[in-house]
Design an enzyme around this catalytic site. Structure first.
Site, PDB file in Angstrom:
ATOM      1  N   ARG A 101      66.350 -10.233 -10.212  1.00  0.00           N
ATOM      2  CA  ARG A 101      65.658  -9.279 -11.084  1.00  0.00           C
ATOM      3  C   ARG A 101      64.615  -9.927 -11.997  1.00  0.00           C
ATOM      4  O   ARG A 101      63.804  -9.239 -12.593  1.00  0.00           O
ATOM      5  CB  ARG A 101      66.683  -8.499 -11.913  1.00  0.00           C
ATOM      6  CG  ARG A 101      67.253  -7.314 -11.159  1.00  0.00           C
ATOM      7  CD  ARG A 101      68.110  -6.465 -12.052  1.00  0.00           C
ATOM      8  NE  ARG A 101      69.417  -7.045 -12.244  1.00  0.00           N
ATOM      9  CZ  ARG A 101      70.238  -6.734 -13.244  1.00  0.00           C
ATOM     10  NH1 ARG A 101      69.847  -5.864 -14.164  1.00  0.00           N
ATOM     11  NH2 ARG A 101      71.418  -7.296 -13.342  1.00  0.00           N
ATOM     12  N   TYR A 138      37.037 -30.280 -34.252  1.00  0.00           N
ATOM     13  CA  TYR A 138      37.904 -30.697 -33.158  1.00  0.00           C
ATOM     14  C   TYR A 138      38.131 -32.192 -33.287  1.00  0.00           C
ATOM     15  O   TYR A 138      37.195 -32.981 -33.176  1.00  0.00           O
ATOM     16  CB  TYR A 138      37.304 -30.373 -31.778  1.00  0.00           C
ATOM     17  CG  TYR A 138      38.159 -31.013 -30.706  1.00  0.00           C
ATOM     18  CD1 TYR A 138      39.473 -30.594 -30.516  1.00  0.00           C
ATOM     19  CD2 TYR A 138      37.696 -32.081 -29.941  1.00  0.00           C
ATOM     20  CE1 TYR A 138      40.308 -31.216 -29.600  1.00  0.00           C
ATOM     21  CE2 TYR A 138      38.520 -32.705 -29.017  1.00  0.00           C
ATOM     22  CZ  TYR A 138      39.827 -32.265 -28.859  1.00  0.00           C
ATOM     23  OH  TYR A 138      40.648 -32.884 -27.961  1.00  0.00           O
TER      24      TYR A 138
END
Ligand code: UD1
Ligand code: CA
Length: 451
Positions: free
Chosen positions: A17, A348
């Site tokens: 499932r 960054y």
């Protein structure tokens, strides 16, 4: 001396499932495979032996069990058959055998302990952890008479009267090791599912004059996972638990329901966390740190007194020392920021080491990747990196150096040097008005043509 404990973890179910290529028990809850949660709860019982029961070919699951051994259940013929498959691995074991499911990550050590202790005291052949279910329909019903467990009836096989019972089997069972083999051997598959039900061990034991008991626990601990929806529900429950434990240990959360933790997140007292913050695996945060809204932190250590975010992203391999400030839209990857360093806006910072008290200006980019390799940027203490600079790695900036705003730095800058890596400015006095006149005339000419 008390007899040693053995634990059998069932993980051979098909898990269809989930509709997944990943084995069910390896799906993560709070950043770690659900099986690892079960093994962690089991480990705190200090068992002498843990054996995993897995499906054929489930090498990844066997690996998740390591260093514990696994046995393969050839076909999923039922929970009784699964435990039986583990028996050869338990040869010579005389103490209690605790059976748990690999897909029930919320089960606590305390409940397991309580079941084992109660079974020992009562000298029960079989004991189960039961709970009163809001919706008992998927579970086996516990038939209790005069305080003793008589039998367990699976939902499909239950009579109308039995169906009405809300006290159900969690699946956690404790078997007396000396009698386990006989009980399991007596289980048949004469039932609607043609499966060997482990739960039949109860009626078999009672039929032979042995004791069986049920110990009641809390439903919240026994949520098994069969589908993605149940995975999400378990995640929610686990998060609730982790948040509660963090707050009890002295962490402030402004909106706990929106803070996402990993099972291994370590937050010291007096950490304050704003709304919508996610901690991936491997984060340790020291005291007096403030993590503002919308931060995402993974695989990082944060030192005392830091201020992080809002909107900061700290990626794996990062180490942030004391009193560091990391502001909005700053990304760190494998970066060390030493004591008191600051990167307050829009940057960054990848593969780098930034010295103590250095300041990284807004818009700074460490150019760490050239399309083939990753390279490091090393910055000494007390350096100043002007806004909108690109430091093309590999590159070193010496202690006390100053990189001027807007620079593209491709060569090392020595200590205390001033580096310019930008075009020189030219200023022409009085030239703005004639330029405006020229541009205005050009725009008017274009509109004229359009008519
Ligand atoms: C089982 C119990 C039920 C209990 C419920 C709790 C039996 C017969 N029924 O039902 O009383 O209320 O759990 O959730 O035990 N597994 C194997 N091999 C197998 C079959 C199952 O390893 O051949 C493993 C599964 O991976 C799973 C666990 O055993 O972890 C339970 O199996 P499942 O089929 O979900 O049992 P239920 O029918 O839900
Ligand atoms: Ca189940």
């Amino acid at each position: 001396m008390r007899s040693p404990l053995a634990v059998v973890v069932l993980a051979a179910g098909a898990g269809t499932r989930m509709k997944s290529a990943v084995p069910k028990v390896l799906h993560p809850v709070a950043g770690r495979p659900m099986l690892a949660h079960v093994l962690a709860s089991v480990a705190r019982l200090r068992p002498a032996k843990v054996v995993g029961v897995i499906a054929p070919g489930a090498a990844a699951v066997a690996k998740a069990f390591a260093p514990h051994p696994t046995v393969t259940q050839k076909k999923p013929l039922g929970t009784g058959d699964a435990v039986k498959a583990a028996l050869p691995a338990l040869a010579g074991h005389a103490g209690p055998v605790l059976v748990v499911y690999g897909d029930s990550p919320l089960v606590t050590t305390a409940s397991l302990q309580r079941l084992v202790e109660t079974c020992r005291k009562a000298r029960a052949a079989v004991g189960v952890l039961g709970f009163v279910a809001r919706d008992p329909s998927p579970y086996g019903r516990l038939i209790v008479k005069d305080g003793a467990l008589e039998k367990i009836v699976e939902s499909k096989e239950a009579s109308a009267a039995e169906t009405a019972i809300a006290f159900v089997n969690s699946g956690v069972m404790c078997l007396d090791g000396e009698r386990a083999a006989d009980l399991l051997g007596a289980i048949g598959n004469d039932n609607l599912k043609r499966e060997f039900y482990l739960t039949d061990a109860v009626a078999i034991a009672r039929g032979q004059g042995m004791q069986a008991i049920a110990v009641e626990g809390d439903e919240a601990e026994f949520q098994g996972i069969n589908s993605r929806a149940e995975l999400a529900a378990a995640e929610r429950a686990m998060q609730q638990r982790l948040r509660g434990a963090a707050m009890a240990a002295g962490v402030t959360m402004l909106d706990p329901d929106t803070v996402w933790l990993s099972a291994d997140t370590k937050l010291a007292p007096d950490v304050t966390i704003g709304p919508s913050v996610r901690f991936g695996p491997g984060v340790t945060v020291a005291g007096n740190v403030r993590i503002n809204a919308f931060c995402d932190i993974e695989g990082a250590r944060i030192g005392k007194g830091c201020i992080i975010g809002p909107f900061a992203r700290i990626r794996p391999g990062s180490q942030v020392a004391e009193d560091v400030h990391i502001g909005n839209f700053v990304e760190l990857k494998a970066t060390r920021m030493r004591r008191g360093a600051k990167a307050n806006h829009l940057a960054y910072l990848g593969d780098s080491d930034i010295g103590a008290a250095s300041n990284i200006g807004a818009g700074t980019i460490f150019v760490n990747y050239d399309g083939y390799g990753k390279w490091r940027t090393l910055i000494g203490d007390d350096a100043f990196i002007g806004s909108n600079s690109a430091l093309v790695a590999p590159v070193r900036i010496g202690r006390g150096a100053n990189v001027t705003a807007g620079s593209v730095i491709t060569a090392d800058v020595p200590a205390n040097a001033l580096a310019f890596g930008r075009a020189r400015q030219e200023t022409k006095k009085g030239r703005a008005p004639p330029l405006r006149a020229k541009l205005k005339a050009r725009a008017a000419a274009k509109r004229g043509k359009g008519k």
